[in-house]
Design a protein around this motif. Sequence first.
Motif, PDB file in Angstrom:
ATOM      1  N   ARG A 109      34.988  40.567  41.459  1.00 10.22           N
ATOM      2  CA  ARG A 109      33.618  40.144  41.186  1.00 10.22           C
ATOM      3  C   ARG A 109      33.389  40.247  39.684  1.00 10.22           C
ATOM      4  O   ARG A 109      33.949  41.129  39.027  1.00 10.22           O
ATOM      5  N   THR A 110      32.530  39.382  39.142  1.00 11.50           N
ATOM      6  CA  THR A 110      32.087  39.526  37.760  1.00 11.50           C
ATOM      7  C   THR A 110      30.631  39.955  37.762  1.00 11.50           C
ATOM      8  O   THR A 110      29.795  39.304  38.404  1.00 11.50           O
ATOM      9  N   PHE A 111      30.350  41.059  37.086  1.00  8.59           N
ATOM     10  CA  PHE A 111      29.006  41.654  37.082  1.00  8.59           C
ATOM     11  C   PHE A 111      28.375  41.564  35.689  1.00  8.59           C
ATOM     12  O   PHE A 111      29.064  41.761  34.679  1.00  8.59           O
ATOM     13  N   ARG A 122      25.039  31.989  34.320  1.00 11.69           N
ATOM     14  CA  ARG A 122      25.417  30.724  34.961  1.00 11.69           C
ATOM     15  C   ARG A 122      26.934  30.652  35.155  1.00 11.69           C
ATOM     16  O   ARG A 122      27.422  30.196  36.210  1.00 11.69           O
ATOM     17  N   LEU A 123      27.683  31.111  34.163  1.00  8.23           N
ATOM     18  CA  LEU A 123      29.144  31.142  34.283  1.00  8.23           C
ATOM     19  C   LEU A 123      29.566  31.977  35.495  1.00  8.23           C
ATOM     20  O   LEU A 123      30.420  31.563  36.289  1.00  8.23           O
ATOM     21  N   ILE A 124      28.946  33.152  35.653  1.00 12.19           N
ATOM     22  CA  ILE A 124      29.256  34.024  36.795  1.00 12.19           C
ATOM     23  C   ILE A 124      28.936  33.321  38.110  1.00 12.19           C
ATOM     24  O   ILE A 124      29.745  33.316  39.050  1.00 12.19           O
ATOM     25  N   GLU A 125      27.754  32.724  38.189  1.00  8.70           N
ATOM     26  CA  GLU A 125      27.282  32.111  39.437  1.00  8.70           C
ATOM     27  C   GLU A 125      28.103  30.883  39.814  1.00  8.70           C
ATOM     28  O   GLU A 125      28.487  30.713  40.979  1.00  8.70           O
ATOM     29  N   VAL A 126      28.395  30.030  38.851  1.00  9.98           N
ATOM     30  CA  VAL A 126      29.165  28.812  39.143  1.00  9.98           C
ATOM     31  C   VAL A 126      30.593  29.164  39.562  1.00  9.98           C
ATOM     32  O   VAL A 126      31.178  28.525  40.438  1.00  9.98           O
ATOM     33  N   THR A 127      31.160  30.208  38.949  1.00 12.22           N
ATOM     34  CA  THR A 127      32.509  30.641  39.329  1.00 12.22           C
ATOM     35  C   THR A 127      32.526  31.140  40.772  1.00 12.22           C
ATOM     36  O   THR A 127      33.428  30.810  41.551  1.00 12.22           O
ATOM     37  N   LYS A 128      31.503  31.910  41.137  1.00  8.89           N
ATOM     38  CA  LYS A 128      31.365  32.353  42.534  1.00  8.89           C
ATOM     39  C   LYS A 128      31.214  31.148  43.472  1.00  8.89           C
ATOM     40  O   LYS A 128      31.893  31.061  44.502  1.00  8.89           O
ATOM     41  N   SER A 205      37.421  31.184  35.444  1.00 10.64           N
ATOM     42  CA  SER A 205      36.861  30.126  34.610  1.00 10.64           C
ATOM     43  C   SER A 205      36.598  30.655  33.205  1.00 10.64           C
ATOM     44  O   SER A 205      36.517  31.867  32.983  1.00 10.64           O
ATOM     45  N   THR A 206      36.453  29.717  32.272  1.00 10.97           N
ATOM     46  CA  THR A 206      36.156  30.088  30.892  1.00 10.97           C
ATOM     47  C   THR A 206      34.970  29.282  30.389  1.00 10.97           C
ATOM     48  O   THR A 206      34.798  28.114  30.748  1.00 10.97           O
ATOM     49  N   LEU A 207      34.176  29.916  29.535  1.00 10.95           N
ATOM     50  CA  LEU A 207      33.015  29.254  28.951  1.00 10.95           C
ATOM     51  C   LEU A 207      33.459  28.197  27.941  1.00 10.95           C
ATOM     52  O   LEU A 207      32.789  27.193  27.745  1.00 10.95           O
ATOM     53  N   GLY A 208      34.605  28.423  27.304  1.00  9.08           N
ATOM     54  CA  GLY A 208      35.118  27.463  26.332  1.00  9.08           C
ATOM     55  C   GLY A 208      36.278  26.675  26.904  1.00  9.08           C
ATOM     56  O   GLY A 208      36.229  26.218  28.044  1.00  9.08           O
ATOM     57  N   ASN A 217      49.185  44.797  25.237  1.00  5.93           N
ATOM     58  CA  ASN A 217      49.552  45.752  26.297  1.00  5.93           C
ATOM     59  C   ASN A 217      50.415  45.119  27.386  1.00  5.93           C
ATOM     60  O   ASN A 217      50.815  45.784  28.341  1.00  5.93           O
ATOM     61  N   ASP A 218      50.697  43.817  27.240  1.00  7.96           N
ATOM     62  CA  ASP A 218      51.544  43.059  28.190  1.00  7.96           C
ATOM     63  C   ASP A 218      50.933  42.904  29.580  1.00  7.96           C
ATOM     64  O   ASP A 218      51.621  42.542  30.533  1.00  7.96           O
ATOM     65  N   TRP A 219      49.644  43.183  29.705  1.00 10.61           N
ATOM     66  CA  TRP A 219      48.936  43.004  30.971  1.00 10.61           C
ATOM     67  C   TRP A 219      47.700  42.104  30.816  1.00 10.61           C
ATOM     68  O   TRP A 219      47.524  41.156  31.565  1.00 10.61           O
ATOM     69  N   THR A 220      46.851  42.463  29.870  1.00  9.75           N
ATOM     70  CA  THR A 220      45.537  41.826  29.787  1.00  9.75           C
ATOM     71  C   THR A 220      45.642  40.403  29.243  1.00  9.75           C
ATOM     72  O   THR A 220      46.259  40.168  28.209  1.00  9.75           O
ATOM     73  N   VAL A 221      45.013  39.478  29.965  1.00 10.58           N
ATOM     74  CA  VAL A 221      44.971  38.073  29.559  1.00 10.58           C
ATOM     75  C   VAL A 221      43.552  37.767  29.082  1.00 10.58           C
ATOM     76  O   VAL A 221      42.580  38.063  29.783  1.00 10.58           O
ATOM     77  N   SER A 222      43.431  37.182  27.881  1.00  9.45           N
ATOM     78  CA  SER A 222      42.131  36.882  27.292  1.00  9.45           C
ATOM     79  C   SER A 222      42.053  35.419  26.851  1.00  9.45           C
ATOM     80  O   SER A 222      43.092  34.760  26.667  1.00  9.45           O
ATOM     81  N   THR A 223      40.829  34.943  26.658  1.00 10.34           N
ATOM     82  CA  THR A 223      40.650  33.566  26.189  1.00 10.34           C
ATOM     83  C   THR A 223      41.039  33.478  24.715  1.00 10.34           C
ATOM     84  O   THR A 223      40.737  34.367  23.927  1.00 10.34           O
ATOM     85  N   GLN A 224      41.694  32.390  24.355  1.00 11.99           N
ATOM     86  CA  GLN A 224      42.115  32.204  22.955  1.00 11.99           C
ATOM     87  C   GLN A 224      40.919  32.048  22.025  1.00 11.99           C
ATOM     88  O   GLN A 224      40.951  32.500  20.877  1.00 11.99           O
ATOM     89  N   ASP A 225      39.854  31.399  22.510  1.00  8.20           N
ATOM     90  CA  ASP A 225      38.706  31.149  21.632  1.00  8.20           C
ATOM     91  C   ASP A 225      37.699  32.305  21.614  1.00  8.20           C
ATOM     92  O   ASP A 225      36.682  32.248  20.924  1.00  8.20           O
ATOM     93  N   GLY A 226      37.993  33.370  22.373  1.00  7.35           N
ATOM     94  CA  GLY A 226      37.128  34.548  22.366  1.00  7.35           C
ATOM     95  C   GLY A 226      35.840  34.397  23.147  1.00  7.35           C
ATOM     96  O   GLY A 226      34.987  35.294  23.135  1.00  7.35           O
ATOM     97  N   LEU A 227      35.698  33.282  23.875  1.00 10.98           N
ATOM     98  CA  LEU A 227      34.487  33.071  24.680  1.00 10.98           C
ATOM     99  C   LEU A 227      34.653  33.728  26.052  1.00 10.98           C
ATOM    100  O   LEU A 227      35.776  33.934  26.521  1.00 10.98           O
ATOM    101  N   PRO A 228      33.544  34.042  26.726  1.00 15.53           N
ATOM    102  CA  PRO A 228      33.621  34.795  27.985  1.00 15.53           C
ATOM    103  C   PRO A 228      34.336  34.051  29.119  1.00 15.53           C
ATOM    104  O   PRO A 228      34.443  32.821  29.114  1.00 15.53           O
ATOM    105  N   SER A 229      34.771  34.848  30.065  1.00 15.50           N
ATOM    106  CA  SER A 229      35.460  34.351  31.255  1.00 15.50           C
ATOM    107  C   SER A 229      34.877  35.039  32.485  1.00 15.50           C
ATOM    108  O   SER A 229      34.366  36.151  32.390  1.00 15.50           O
ATOM    109  N   ALA A 230      34.937  34.375  33.631  1.00 14.34           N
ATOM    110  CA  ALA A 230      34.479  34.967  34.893  1.00 14.34           C
ATOM    111  C   ALA A 230      35.549  34.800  35.966  1.00 14.34           C
ATOM    112  O   ALA A 230      36.391  33.902  35.897  1.00 14.34           O
ATOM    113  N   HIS A 231      35.473  35.663  36.974  1.00  9.58           N
ATOM    114  CA  HIS A 231      36.506  35.745  38.016  1.00  9.58           C
ATOM    115  C   HIS A 231      35.807  36.106  39.325  1.00  9.58           C
ATOM    116  O   HIS A 231      34.956  36.998  39.345  1.00  9.58           O
TER     117      HIS A 231
END
Length: 248
Positions: A109-111, A122-128, A205-208, A217-231
């Motif tokens: 969930r994204t909170f 909106r990003l959270i809701e549309v991803t859900k 999903s990603t905002l950008g 850390n070889d685990w965490t995946v992040s957006t290249q443009d630094g914009l938020p993401s939801a799951h």
Amino acid sequence: MSITIKNEKELNKMRKAGKILKDTLDLLESSVFPGQTTNNLNKIAFDYITSQGGKPSFLNYEGFPYTICASKNEQVVHGFCDDEPLKEGDIISIDCGVIWEGYHSDAARTFPVGNVSAENLRLIEVTKQSFFEGIKDIKAGSRLGHISHRIQAHLEKNGYGVVRELVGHGIGTHLHEDPMVPNYGKYNSGIVLEEGMTLAIEPMSTLGNKNVYLEDNDWTVSTQDGLPSAHYENTVLITKDGVEILTL
């Protein structure tokens, strides 16, 4: 690893794992607020899961050191926990799994943290919503691509990027089983779904734009443009006439 069809005895174990996980995520949702730390959220999840007789699926999975993945803002998945307080306006995706008598559940969930921008809400809701679009009208006999295509169409129609490098998956006695369940694809493609198959379906999903990178850390995946993401993720069972969501 081949696709596994679960019998009723196995499904009841997965339902129990799903119920513990749903209750864990509900508890975490009420524990997310400005000033809270992800290390504390991790402890809350571990304590609750083990108090119910379950085991955390993620803890020590291929060396992952936490019960939850806590991914903040531009982090897409597999975020590490720490003592940095959550800030007003952050968003945080919490992914977690539970093992009950050898069978896994997996959900995310994204909170929002406190008051969050309308754009991020909106990003959270549309991803859900895209998850529920993905499972609409599927049942035994449907094709896997139906899910992938509908998730992609819903996210892109709303202007969001669809992460390609990370996918959903089958689930059962292993946290990750066949088949892979991409969040993009052609409508009538892929394997035919069968009654008794269990899948973890997880739109990201990603905002950008959709481009991501792996942190040091070889685990965490992040957006290249630094914009938020939801799951948003649930474990589902394919039935004769639809799906049963095991983590709701």
